[in-house]
Design an enzyme around this catalytic site. Structure first.
Site, short mmCIF file in Angstrom:
data_model
loop_
_atom_site.label_atom_id
_atom_site.label_comp_id
_atom_site.label_asym_id
_atom_site.label_seq_id
_atom_site.Cartn_x
_atom_site.Cartn_y
_atom_site.Cartn_z
N GLU A 151 0.83 -1.20 0.00
CA GLU A 151 0.00 0.00 0.00
C GLU A 151 0.86 1.25 0.00
OE1 GLU A 151 -3.29 0.29 2.59
OE2 GLU A 151 -3.83 -1.82 2.44
N CYS A 174 3.02 8.74 1.15
CA CYS A 174 3.36 7.85 2.27
C CYS A 174 3.78 6.52 1.67
CB CYS A 174 2.17 7.70 3.21
SG CYS A 174 2.48 6.62 4.61
N CYS A 223 5.03 -6.11 7.96
CA CYS A 223 5.93 -5.52 8.95
C CYS A 223 6.16 -6.51 10.08
CB CYS A 223 5.32 -4.23 9.51
SG CYS A 223 6.39 -3.38 10.70
N CYS A 276 3.32 -3.88 16.16
CA CYS A 276 2.77 -2.90 17.10
C CYS A 276 1.28 -3.17 17.30
CB CYS A 276 2.99 -1.48 16.59
SG CYS A 276 4.75 -1.04 16.45
N CYS A 303 -1.52 -1.20 15.29
CA CYS A 303 -1.28 -0.96 13.86
C CYS A 303 -1.73 -2.14 13.02
CB CYS A 303 0.20 -0.68 13.63
SG CYS A 303 0.64 -0.37 11.91
N CYS A 305 -2.89 6.86 9.23
CA CYS A 305 -1.77 6.31 9.96
C CYS A 305 -2.22 5.10 10.79
CB CYS A 305 -1.19 7.39 10.87
SG CYS A 305 0.25 6.87 11.82
#
Length: 345
Positions: free
Chosen positions: A96, A109, A116, A120, A123, A335
């Protein structure tokens, strides 16, 4: 005519001298290197067959040589004009990227990894796991894709998409250099965001880049940070902040600290006071980000009053602070919301 020599990697990301060397290896005159450079970085060529200034016979021999461009697999436009893209890479993986327009700027972005590994808790990207690092050309391609789709020059880049850039530092830095040198985006308009990987911030400082370093802190003490960011168990808050201080000394550039505000979790006045005590004595700035919801967890966004109280506590202690309300919320482009979603199938 001399047969085309194989290239081990796509041409996107190469400099003008490198492209000139390559065309000469193919038995072509040196000036074709500049033509190739212009078609890749200025005209947005997706394949060498599109470069009509090249001889037709040579173009026919270049079918297997990749420039390194992705395809837009899905595109969603939010009510504020933010555009989220799912891009399909050469191996079929989906990443993305987000284009964020305002009247005066166009920010991209970018992602640095497929997925990832940092996991987290708040997220979406980390919920899907990690697949691989992105190559240099796959990072640069995201910027060119957004620039072409908006038909408008990109002015700012933030490495805040999928992935941890400092776990892919070699390719991320190579992409930054290419975007500056070849696409013409000033390094001071580029921000690299990291959760913090032991030793990597000091290594980044050695490169003396003029980018902005943004450190995803999200907590005011070690135990809370470990709760939100599993990798923090191997990297203490004290050690991370020590590297940040060294970065400021080495580069003369301030550090930005990203802090996602989670109602009742890390947004209390005591957290703000604790955070301020950690950040005294070196040049920095705090970006507060009210939480953007994802399906997997039930964190809540703080009220405007809670946010303002946190801001007031920091300002009273002379900490530079701003609140960043994310764009693209209704398209899951804000975000913390990026993921390789069900739309990739």
């Amino acid at each position: 005519m001399i047969a085309v020599q194989p290239t081990s990697k796509p041409l996107l990301g190469a400099s003008l001298p490198e492209l000139t060397d390559w065309v000469q290896q193919q038995g072509q005159p040196a000036y074709r290197g500049k033509q190739l450079y212009q078609w890749i970085y200025q005209k947005g060529a997706k394949s060498l067959g599109e470069i009509t200034v090249f001889p037709k016979q040579w173009r026919s021999q270049l079918e297997d040589v990749s420039i390194g461009r992705s395809t837009i697999h899905y595109r969603a436009v939010a009510s504020d004009g933010t555009v989220k893209y799912l891009l399909k890479l050469a191996d079929g993986q989906i990443i993305e990227t987000v284009g964020i327009p305002t009247r005066d700027r166009l920010t991209v972005c970018v992602s640095s990894q497929v997925g990832c590994p940092m996991a987290c808790d708040f997220c979406a990207t980390g919920k899907g796991g990690f697949i691989r690092n992105l190559e240099t050309h796959e990072i640069v391609d995201q910027v060119l894709t957004v620039q072409e789709d908006f038909d408008r020059r990109v002015s700012h880049i933030v490495f805040m998409g999928m992935g941890e850039p400092l776990l892919n530092a070699e390719n991320a830095i190579a992409a930054i250099i290419c975007l500056n040198r070849d696409v013409g985006i000033g390094q001071r308009m580029i921000t690299l965001s990291t959760v913090g990987i032991p030793g990597r911030i000091r290594k980044l400082a050695e490169r003396q880049l003029q980018i902005t370093l943004a450190v995803s802190l999200h907590a005011s003490n070690q135990s809370l940070r470990e709760q939100l960011i599993p990798s923090a168990k191997a990297y203490s808050l004290e050690a991370l902040l020590s590297e940040c201080r060294d970065y400021v000394k080495a580069t003369g550039r301030r550090v930005s600290f990203e802090y996602v505000l989670l109602s009742g979790v890390n947004d209390l006045p005591t957290h703000a006071i604790e955070l301020a005590n950690h950040l005294r004595g070196f040049q920095n700035h705090v970006n507060l980000i009210p939480y953007n919801p994802i399906n997997e967890v039930d964190y809540q966004r703080p009220s405007p009053q809670q946010i303002q109280t946190f801001v007031d506590e920091l300002e009273q202690r002379k900490i530079a602070v701003s609140v960043r309300y994310s764009r693209g919320l209704d398209a899951d482009a804000a975000c913390g919301q990026l993921r390789a979603s069900k739309l990739e199938s």
